[in-house]
Motif scaffolding. Structure first.
Motif: not given
Length: 157
Positions: A116-120
């Motif tokens: 996932l994209p960072a901090a999702t």
């Protein structure tokens, strides 16, 4: 057809092998442990995390490795990101009864992890459905803080 169930223990793990003999003397071998053993393994790993979060190379990874090792006795893995909806499914690998806890040869990272994209994901809710249709409790985890690139999950519920 006659059959026997044999159990053995090695270290901290237990295994079972079912040997079924046909009338022609051919044998089919399965080393898939009984569902009860898999349920015990799942219960034992609840606190440390059925899934693990990892921040790596600018992305957030969620590893389903512990659950994927149970694939031979699972019907499905349900999960949801940042909710308890359990509206997504993590695909199970095919079971090889001769090596039931192993991933198939050539299995890539997508067989054990979401990228996932960072901090999702602030949380992930997870539930398994066993081959007999029974469901586990829902476990909710959040990423651990201050662990760098290590994989870790903290139980919320």
């Amino acid at each position: 057809m006659m059959g026997s169930l044999r159990f053995w223990r090695t270290g901290v793990s237990a295994c079972a092998m079912v040997v079924v003999s046909g009338t022609a003397g051919a044998q089919e071998k399965s080393q898939v442990p009984p569902q009860a053993l898999y349920q015990t393994m799942l219960d034992a790993s609840r606190q440390s995390g059925w899934v693990q979060f990892r921040d790596f190379d600018g992305a957030q990874w969620i590893y389903f490795t512990a659950l994927q090792t149970l694939h031979c006795r699972l019907m499905e893995i349900r999960y949801s990101i940042n909710s308890k909806a359990l509206d997504k499914r993590f695909e199970l690998v095919e079971c090889n009864p001769q090596n039931p806890m192993a991933l198939p040869p050539g299995a890539g990272p997508e067989t054990i992890a979401l990228k996932l994209p960072a901090a999702t994901a602030q949380t992930i809710a997870v539930q398994v459905v066993w081959e007999d249709g029974s469901e586990s409790a829902v476990a909710v985890y959040e990423p651990c803080m201050d662990v760098g690139e290590q994989s870790c999950a903290w139980p919320v519920e």
